[in-house]
Structure formats: structure tokens, C-alpha cells
Scaffold this active site. Structure first.
Site, mmCIF file in Angstrom:
data_model
loop_
_atom_site.group_PDB
_atom_site.id
_atom_site.type_symbol
_atom_site.label_atom_id
_atom_site.label_comp_id
_atom_site.label_asym_id
_atom_site.label_seq_id
_atom_site.Cartn_x
_atom_site.Cartn_y
_atom_site.Cartn_z
ATOM 1 N N HIS B 119 0.834 -1.204 0.000
ATOM 2 C CA HIS B 119 0.000 0.000 0.000
ATOM 3 C C HIS B 119 0.872 1.259 0.000
ATOM 4 O O HIS B 119 0.657 2.176 -0.805
ATOM 5 C CB HIS B 119 -0.914 -0.019 1.236
ATOM 6 C CG HIS B 119 -1.680 1.250 1.457
ATOM 7 N ND1 HIS B 119 -2.988 1.408 1.062
ATOM 8 C CD2 HIS B 119 -1.310 2.442 2.005
ATOM 9 C CE1 HIS B 119 -3.392 2.633 1.372
ATOM 10 N NE2 HIS B 119 -2.395 3.281 1.955
ATOM 11 N N GLU B 120 1.855 1.299 0.895
ATOM 12 C CA GLU B 120 2.680 2.511 1.015
ATOM 13 C C GLU B 120 3.430 2.805 -0.282
ATOM 14 O O GLU B 120 3.584 3.960 -0.673
ATOM 15 C CB GLU B 120 3.664 2.378 2.180
ATOM 16 C CG GLU B 120 3.006 2.287 3.549
ATOM 17 C CD GLU B 120 1.988 3.373 3.822
ATOM 18 O OE1 GLU B 120 2.146 4.499 3.321
ATOM 19 O OE2 GLU B 120 0.999 3.084 4.517
ATOM 20 N N HIS B 123 1.686 4.944 -2.635
ATOM 21 C CA HIS B 123 1.873 6.390 -2.400
ATOM 22 C C HIS B 123 3.221 6.858 -2.944
ATOM 23 O O HIS B 123 3.330 7.935 -3.521
ATOM 24 C CB HIS B 123 1.818 6.694 -0.900
ATOM 25 C CG HIS B 123 0.475 6.502 -0.271
ATOM 26 N ND1 HIS B 123 -0.669 7.053 -0.782
ATOM 27 C CD2 HIS B 123 0.095 5.823 0.837
ATOM 28 C CE1 HIS B 123 -1.701 6.733 -0.009
ATOM 29 N NE2 HIS B 123 -1.262 5.977 0.973
ATOM 30 N N HIS B 129 -5.309 7.746 -1.826
ATOM 31 C CA HIS B 129 -6.209 6.700 -1.328
ATOM 32 C C HIS B 129 -7.392 6.482 -2.261
ATOM 33 O O HIS B 129 -8.017 7.437 -2.716
ATOM 34 C CB HIS B 129 -6.709 7.054 0.067
ATOM 35 C CG HIS B 129 -5.688 6.788 1.123
ATOM 36 N ND1 HIS B 129 -5.558 7.554 2.250
ATOM 37 C CD2 HIS B 129 -4.720 5.835 1.211
ATOM 38 C CE1 HIS B 129 -4.559 7.077 2.993
ATOM 39 N NE2 HIS B 129 -4.042 6.035 2.371
#
Lengths: 81, 364
Positions: B119-120, B123, B129
Site C-alpha cells: 500500500h505505502e 503512495h 487513497h
């Protein structure tokens, strides 16, 4: 299964405030959310959060909203700075 | 998907990363593997490549830190914030920080490092998101036992960097949508007045007093349960629900999986030829198990299969001709679900009184 609290508890009020500051760019002015939760900008930020998560958009920290806020998550804000 | 405001991106698609320090929660090799696999998810679907370096400045610097770690975004102790990462850019840009006050794991226990890192790094590459609960870029932590990009994540990363150079374009998983006319259910069960509709790694939760129907991950409620539950029923007398997949079943009291499960369905008295159950429902202390075009009946109090079964579904439940996906009981009705339609079978008059699309149950 989660029980639904009838009233927003004090610790929940603080949690909502902190959550909106962290992820929805709510500016903290020291005033408690309890006093202002039926007005902008808290209500607007809550609505944004509820819309984002597909919750019923009430602008109030209801049980479903609190449940989502209590879930562990990424620390990157959901709205841009 | 949502792109980071201003659409920041890496101009160079060959990126480097460095693990600055290691969490003591895991062997170093497990951390290395989690990070490598997390990058691989994104490189599989884009032209990006990631190379690990062991010293100097890398594009994406990875560290385990706690509390205030001097980036104006302090961590908050156990739970809450798990990690954060910065958008593409020089210096701190792209860097990913993991809260050392969390316990990092390589299994289903909280919190799976591979899952959070994947997930990170989204970014780090320029994604914000997503509102798609099935997307890796959804902000809240879920771990279904598997980490994979959803189609939403793939669409997002490819909107920034274009498709993979691989001639075979990978596709991602997608969350089921309530109004999909082709929707089918895997299993349905009532639970203390609510109704749960299972589909792949998800379930919809319908409460009679709430206007909305929630979509959740199975793993959010029961982390050790598998995806793809095939049958389920509620034993009202014992306040338990039973969930079936293949030849295994689990008993649950609300959130809690009972000790000693999973068990083998042969405990119910099924012959060895039965290796999976299509649907189940309990009514007046009898449980009906549906397998292909037949059903068995189990006595909940005597805890044994009744003699004279299996019987043909079509002969006992006229109008319910084909194989059943799911069934549950409401008042004096069995609600049979088969493909995209359901049949309301009146147990008093022994006939089907209504046929409609299953999406109705999800307010669609």
C-alpha cells in the site's frame, strides 16, 4: 458483533477530532468538537469522510462512522493538504 | 483510484530503494522478501523497475521508526497509524516509514508487513487513497491472506506510468458490486437478526433496522477463515453459525471461532463421496444440506443425519429445479438463491410464491 452506542462518548469525541485533523485537514482551533459538531467545518469534514468510505452521509459521528475511524490505517491523509 | 494532487510522478522508471533499518519483529530475510514482493506487485503491471541498494541515497528510503521521527507526521503508538509514505520527489519524496510501535508479521496476524508495504509504495509512486474497498490503496488495513492489486490499483498506476512492457497484460481482482445483474452469492446466513451474503473474500451485511448494506472483508471479522465460503446456516438454539468450505466447517459465536474447528463434514454423517456442500439452512431444529440436485436432513438435537436421505430437491421443493447457490430461512419461507435469481418457497403451502433478482437483497 459491534454494539451501537446511543450517545457519542467523550473519548469518541476526541478521536473524531484527531481523525479529522489527521486525515481530513481539519484545522484545530482548540475548541472541542462537541461544541461545534453540528456546524461547519467539522460537519463538512465528517460528510467528506462518510462519503469517501461509502457510509450514510449524516455529518454526525454515528456508530458506523466511529467503527470505520477506529480501524487501523495508513497515515497518509485522504484529502490533499 | 485517486492520483496524488498535482500528479507527481517519477520521470525515471528505474527506481532504487534502500532499507535503512530493520524491525526486530521479523528476521531480516523476511523483511527483505516482504519489501521485494511489495515492489514486484507494482512492477508487474507497469514499466517501473525497482533495484535494492545497500548504501547511499536511494529514490525510496524505507525505515522503521516510532513516535516523532522528524517529518512532521509523528506516529501514534500501537494501532491507529501503521505507516505512511511520501509522494514522488527528491530527498524525502517517495520514502516509506513504518511505525515500529506496531508488531510486524509475515502471516495473518496484525500487521502483515507485505500488505502494508504494498500500500505505502503505491503512495511512493504517486497514488492517493482509493475509495474502492477492494483496492490495495483503500486507506484501512485489511488482510485477506493474500495481497494482490485490484483492477482499480492497476488502472491507477497505469494512468501515471502506462501499461507494463509485458505483452500479456495482467488484470486485477475486483470487489463485487451490489447492482451487477450477473451477481451470484456463495452462501447466505442469518446471524442474530442480520443477514450475511458471502461472495469470494467479501460479505454484505444487511441489518433490518439499517438502511444501508455494508460490504466487508471476511477477514476483517474472522481473520483465520478462508475466502470463498460455500454454505452456511444459523443454529438458533445454540447461537452459533456454521460456515462450510470444501470438506471443512467452522462454528462461530458472533466474532469468535469456536475451539476445535475446522472439522470435517463427515462428522455430520455425509458419505465420503460428498466433498462440498452447496447450501444449508436450519429450520425447527432440522438442518437441510443441499448438494447438487439432492438434499440431506440433519437432526440438530439428536445430532445425526436422518434416515431416508438424500432426496431430490425438485420433488420436495417443487419449483426449485436447478442447483442451489445459497439458502436461508425467513418466517415460514426458505429463500433459495440460484444464479442471479432467488425463489421464495412457502413452507406451509409447499410452493414457490415469488421469483426475483437477487440484487434486491442488497437494496439494488
Amino acid at each position: 458483533f459491534p454494539t451501537v452506542p446511543s450517545e457519542t462518548r467523550e473519548e469518541d469525541v476526541e478521536m473524531v477530532q484527531k481523525y479529522l485533523e489527521n486525515y481530513y485537514n481539519l484545522k484545530s482551533d482548540g475548541e472541542q468538537i462537541e461544541k461545534q459538531r453540528h456546524r461547519s467545518p467539522v460537519v463538512e469534514k465528517l460528510k467528506q469522510m462518510q462519503e469517501f468510505f461509502g457510509l450514510k452521509v449524516t455529518g454526525k459521528p454515528d456508530a458506523e462512522t466511529l467503527n470505520v475511524m477506529k480501524q487501523p490505517r495508513c497515515g497518509v491523509p485522504d484529502v490533499a493538504e | 483510484f485517486v492520483l496524488t494532487e498535482g500528479n507527481p510522478r517519477w520521470e525515471n522508471t528505474h527506481l532504487t530503494y534502500r532499507i535503512e533499518n530493520y524491525t526486530p519483529d521479523l528476521p531480516r530475510a523476511d523483511v527483505d522478501q516482504a519489501i521485494e514482493k511489495a515492489f514486484q506487485l507494482w512492477s508487474n503491471v507497469s514499466p517501473l523497475t525497482f533495484t535494492k541498494v545497500s548504501e547511499g541515497q536511494a529514490d525510496i528510503m524505507i525505515s522503521f521508526v516510532r513516535g516523532d521521527h522528524r517529518d512532521n507526521s509523528p506516529f501514534d503508538g500501537p494501532g491507529g497509524n501503521l505507516a505512511h509514505a511520501f509522494q514522488p520527489g527528491p530527498r524525502i519524496g517517495g520514502d516509506a516509514h513504518f511505525d515500529e510501535d506496531e508488531t510486524w508479521t509475515s502471516n495473518f496476524r496484525n500487521y502483515n508487513l507485505y500488505r502494508v508495504a504494498a500500500h505505502e509504495f503505491g503512495h511512493s509512486l504517486g497514488l492517493s487513497h482509493s475509495t474502492d474497498i477492494g483496492a490495495l490503496m483503500y486507506p484501512n488495513y485489511f488482510f485477506t491472506g493474500d495481497v494482490q492489486l485490484s483492477q482499480d490499483d492497476i488502472n491507477g498506476i497505469q494512468a501515471i506510468y502506462g501499461p507494463s512492457n509485458d505483452p500479456i497484460q495482467p488484470t486485477g481482482s475486483t470487489a463485487p458490486t451490489a447492482c451487477d445483474p450477473r451477481l451470484t452469492f456463495d452462501a447466505i446466513v442469518t446471524l442474530r437478526g442480520e443477514t450475511l451474503f458471502f461472495k469470494n473474500e467479501y460479505f454484505w451485511r444487511r441489518h433490518p433496522q439499517l438502511p444501508t448494506v455494508e460490504l466487508n472483508f471476511i477477514s476483517l471479522f474472522w481473520p483465520s477463515l478462508p475466502n470463498g465460503i460455500q454454505a452456511a446456516y444459523e443454529d438458533f438454539d445454540r447461537d452459533l453459525i456454521f460456515l462450510f468450505k470444501g470438506n471443512q466447517y467452522w462454528a462461530l459465536n458472533g466474532y469468535d471461532i469456536q475451539q476445535g474447528y475446522p472439522k470435517d463434514i463427515s462428522n455430520y454423517g455425509f458419505p465420503s463421496s460428498v466433498q462440498a456442500i452447496d447450501a444449508a439452512v436450519s429450520y425447527r431444529s432440522k438442518t437441510y444440506f443441499f448438494v447438487n440436485d439432492q438434499f440431506w436432513r440433519y437432526d440438530n438435537q439428536r445430532r445425526s443425519m436422518e434416515a431416508g436421505y438424500p432426496q431430490s430437491i425438485a420433488s420436495t421443493f417443487p419449483g426449485i429445479g436447478s442447483r442451489i447457490d445459497a439458502v436461508f430461512q425467513q418466517d415460514d419461507f426458505f429463500l433459495f438463491f440460484s444464479g442471479p435469481v432467488y425463489y421464495a418457497f412457502d413452507l406451509n403451502t409447499q410452493r414457490v410464491t415469488r421469483v426475483a433478482r437477487i440484487n434486491k437483497w442488497l437494496n439494488c
